[in-house]
Structures are given as C-alpha cells and as structure tokens.
Design an enzyme around this catalytic site. Structure first.
Site, PDB file in Angstrom:
ATOM      1  N   LYS A 126      12.721 -25.116 -16.350  1.00 24.78           N
ATOM      2  CA  LYS A 126      13.537 -24.655 -15.217  1.00 24.78           C
ATOM      3  C   LYS A 126      12.697 -24.733 -13.958  1.00 24.78           C
ATOM      4  O   LYS A 126      11.470 -24.702 -14.022  1.00 24.78           O
ATOM      5  CB  LYS A 126      13.962 -23.203 -15.431  1.00 24.78           C
ATOM      6  N   ASP A 166      21.436 -26.254 -10.631  1.00 23.05           N
ATOM      7  CA  ASP A 166      21.734 -24.867 -11.004  1.00 23.05           C
ATOM      8  C   ASP A 166      22.286 -24.265  -9.713  1.00 23.05           C
ATOM      9  O   ASP A 166      22.761 -25.014  -8.843  1.00 23.05           O
ATOM     10  CB  ASP A 166      20.466 -24.153 -11.516  1.00 23.05           C
TER      11      ASP A 166
HETATM   12  N1  GLU Z   1      21.346 -25.295 -14.935  1.00 28.70           N
HETATM   13  C1  GLU Z   1      22.172 -25.569 -16.074  1.00 28.70           C
HETATM   14  C2  GLU Z   1      21.842 -24.606 -17.184  1.00 28.70           C
HETATM   15  O1  GLU Z   1      21.596 -23.464 -16.922  1.00 28.70           O
HETATM   16  C3  GLU Z   1      22.153 -27.033 -16.463  1.00 28.70           C
HETATM   17  C4  GLU Z   1      20.839 -27.594 -16.858  1.00 28.70           C
HETATM   18  C5  GLU Z   1      20.839 -29.101 -17.093  1.00 28.70           C
HETATM   19  O2  GLU Z   1      21.897 -29.721 -17.029  1.00 28.70           O
HETATM   20  O3  GLU Z   1      19.767 -29.607 -17.367  1.00 28.70           O
HETATM   21  O4  GLU Z   1      21.866 -24.907 -18.349  1.00 28.70           O
END
Ligand code: GLU
Length: 449
Positions: A126, A166
C-alpha cells in the site's frame, strides 16, 4: 487465546502505540487465527507472526510540487511493501491529508490477507501521500502525480510492486502517474499500474469491480438464508467510486440503495438510487470536486438531506459502510442493532471499530468483513495485470464472469475455514483464517528472512 499470538499483539501495541489503526487491524486478524497457530507450534520457532507484522520494507519520500500561483509545497509520500510471499506487492495509493505511516501499515496489512483470499498470486502492499486533492486544479493534480512518481518509480515494477488507486487516486491520477512512469522509464513494462484507462491498457469493468464484487458477495450471504437480493433495501455510506459500483449492480439486480453520505451529511432516497440518471449523477458529483452529497438531494425530488449525520440510524435490510475506516463506532452499532438490521456488510477498509464489530456479531447480525467483501477491486486489478502481460483484452462479460466466480470462492472458502476451526458460520474469522493460511504456508516454504 494462543500465548504466542497474544505476545505478538502485545508487542505490536507497545511498538506501534502511536499507530492505532495498525494495532487495530493486527489485533483483529491475529485474534481470529489463533486456532491455526495452536495447530502449528513450529510457527513460534521461526517467529512467523512477528515477521508477518513487520513490513518487508517501507519507503518514505519527499514530494515537492508547485501550485497554480507558483507557490511550492512539500508532502510526504509512502510505499509499504508489506508481504511478497505469494506474489508481487499489490495495493492502492491513497492521497488524503490524514495519511501517515499508521494508515499505510493498516491498509498494507489488510491487503496481505485480502489479496491472498482472491486466490490470485499477489502480495500485499500500500502507499500514498498526505496530500489533499480537494479543491486542486487539474494542473496541480498532474504536477503532484508527476512529482510523486519521480520517486516511486524506483521501487515498483510489474514483477516487483504494482500500485493502483485508493481514496483520492482514481482514473485521472493513475493516468498522470503512468504518463510520468513512461517518461522516466521509456518503457511500457506490462502496464506497471492498474486501474489504467481502457485506451492504454486498463481492464474493462475495473472501475465497477469493487462495488460489483461487494454486491456479488452480498448475494451469497442472502442465499445462505434462502433470500433473494431483489427488493432488498441497502443503506450505504460514501458516494465515490465504490458506492457507484454498488448502486449500479444493485439496480441491475433489483435491490434498492436508499442512502449515500459525504463529509457534509447523508441523503435518504426512499425510491433508491435506481435509475441510470441517478447512478450517473454520482460520477458527476465526484467529478465536480465539491465533495457534497447534498447536491443529490437538491437534484432529485423526494430525497431528504440530513446535515452532519451518518446514515446508520435508518431502517434497511442491509448496511454497507463504503466510505472510510472507523466510520461505524459503538454508538452507531447500537442504533443498527436497535433497528433490527440483519446484515452488516463492510465494504470500505476497516470501517468498524473492533468493539463495534464484536458487538454487532454478538447481537446476532450476519457480519461480513471488508477484506473479503471489497476484494473484487484488487481481483480485477490482478486480471488487468494478466491481460497486460498477455497483450490481450478481455470482454466486459469475461471480466465480470471471472469477478463473480472469485467472489463466490472467497465467500465459500471463508465459510469453510470458519467451520473447520470451530467458529461456526462466522465470515469475519473465516476470511482471516483462509487468507492467513496461504500466506503462512508460503512463508514457511520460503525459509526465514
Ligand atoms: N485500493 C484498493 C484496495 O483497497 C485496490 C487495490 C488494487 O487494485 O491494487 O484493495
């Protein structure tokens, strides 16, 4: 609780006392996997759990950018490569002023188990920045994204770490980030980011995926009780991309989303967000940058706006918090129980405080955890990676079919894992158990480091 598990939770609470969100998710996950650890005394010998709660690596970097008046600003950027045991690090970037290491670590830790649940080969990561996109011009957003990528590009790659969006990072931001990646690297390299626009390597249905996946999961929950989603009323929070996907799929299946919320309050639409015009209006509201859900009540007849309130006091069949972490605290949980709501389906990452979550479960609601329910987004991101590496484009129907299949599997695997370890029908414990087992097996197989 297993003594080793307990000691790791205590260790994290002491070491990360100034990162409460991270402590919260560690406690939530580790307390449900205790029965697996009971069965595997070898985990303690290799200190598997203290390794699991320590990111493999985490980067902090300076991001300097110029606003439209020529004034320079400085923000902090982050990328946490939490666990790569089952595949390249994968997870979104969040741009929000409250971003600090505790938020990035909590999201990264959740992502490990979510990504494992998808059944696809993706590790947990992340990132983000403490940048506030609200009120910024398009040119300012572009300059910020370019400055951000000038540092991030050093740490990512299609077999290394694949970021996505996100909160605060949508299609537009991914476009600018990807453009800067190309500028710096002069290579396409299988896309490197997911959530890209369709003309340059994005997957069809990626924007819809998180919301669609959540509704597919809800369908399984209702099916368990021999109920049909048709005619079901759903109260949700948020009005962003995820809320939009939920409304779109709910409408298609004949369910009714009756609330939306924003920083200014919530709206109640007794007829539901159930016309194309209404569903599309969510995109208009988001694109306007006003960040006000009241606009919906001003636009459509018969809709009431409740300033500065959350929608948790309304009567509906299902509650789906789809906005942000810790949105539902004890007082809201009490309202939900008082209203005799049966289904509480988390969508945003960790939208419920641990005490509120326990209370809802003890009160007999069926509770579904976000790391399972919202896994559709990252799943379609992984499908985007596959399409990019194969130089293929799948139809929307193909992507949707695979997404549906993945969500049904996540639900079934969670149910089976909870049953196996004596939790009964417990979707929260089941998701943690199923997600953890695969990562633990991979870590054990790869030796200690
Ligand atoms: N931010 C999204 C999540 O919390 C998507 C992450 C992604 O597609 O890599 O899973």
């Amino acid at each position: 609780m297993n003594k080793y598990v307990k000691s790791v939770i205590e260790n994290v609470k002491k070491k990360h006392a100034n990162e409460p969100e991270f402590c919260q998710t560690v406690e939530e996950v580790l307390s449900s996997i205790s029965p697996i650890v009971d069965k595997h005394p070898e985990y303690e010998k290799v200190d598997l759990l203290n390794r699991l709660v320590e990111p493999e690596r985490m980067f902090t970097f300076r991001v300097a950018w110029m606003d439209d008046k020529g004034q320079w600003h400085t923000n902090t950027g982050y990328r946490c490569q939490f666990n790569g045991a089952i595949g390249p690090y994968k997870g979104g970037l969040r741009f929000q002023p409250n971003v600090y290491p505790g938020i990035i670590k909590f999201l990264g830790f959740e992502q490990i188990f979510k990504n494992s649940l998808t059944g696809l080969p993706i590790g947990g990561g992340k990132g983000g920045a403490d940048f506030d996109p609200a009120g910024k011009s398009d040119a300012e957003i572009m300059r910020f994204c370019q400055a951000y990528m000038q540092e991030l590009y050093k740490y990512i790659g299609p077999d290394v770490d694949v970021p996505a969006g996100d909160m605060g990072v949508g299609g537009r931001e991914i476009g600018y980030l990807f453009g800067e990646w190309r500028k710096l690297k002069s290579t396409w390299q299988n896309g490197v980011l997911t959530g890209k626009g369709f003309p340059y390597g994005g997957s069809l249905n990626r924007p819809e995926a998180t919301g669609y996946g959540a509704v597919y999961y809800l369908q399984e929950v209702l099916k368990h009780d021999k109920k049909n989603i048709k005619g079901t009323t759903i109260a949700i929070s948020g009005f962003g991309n995820v809320a939009w996907g939920i409304c779109k799929k709910a409408k298609e299946l004949g369910a009714k989303v009756v609330t939306l919320s924003g920083p200014d309050g919530y709206i109640y639409d007794p007829n539901g967000v159930s016309t194309d015009e209404k569903v599309d209006y969510l995109l208009t509201m988001r694109a306007s940058g006003r960040n006000k859900v009241k606009d919906y009540a001003d636009k459509f007849k018969g809709v009431k706006f409740y300033p500065n309130q959350k929608p948790w006091g309304v009567k509906a069949d299902v509650i789906m918090p789809a906005a942000m972490q810790n949105d539902v605290k004890m007082e809201s949980a009490k309202l939900i129980v008082k209203n005799k709501i049966k289904y509480y389906v988390e969508v945003a990452n960790m939208p419920t405080t641990n005490d509120a979550l326990q209370y809802l479960m003890k009160s007999g609601l069926t509770v579904a955890p976000s790391k399972a329910v919202n896994a559709g987004g990252v799943s379609v991101s992984a499908l985007e990676m596959s399409q990019n590496s194969e130089r293929l484009i799948w139809t929307a129907e193909e992507v949707d079919k695979q997404l549906h299949h993945i969500m049904v599997n996540i639900y079934n695997n969670s149910v089976a894992a909870a049953k196996k370890y004596g939790f009964g029908y417990n979707l929260v414990a089941g998701a943690n158990l199923a997600g953890f087992q695969k990562v633990a097996d991979a870590m054990m197989a790869q030796g200690v480091f």
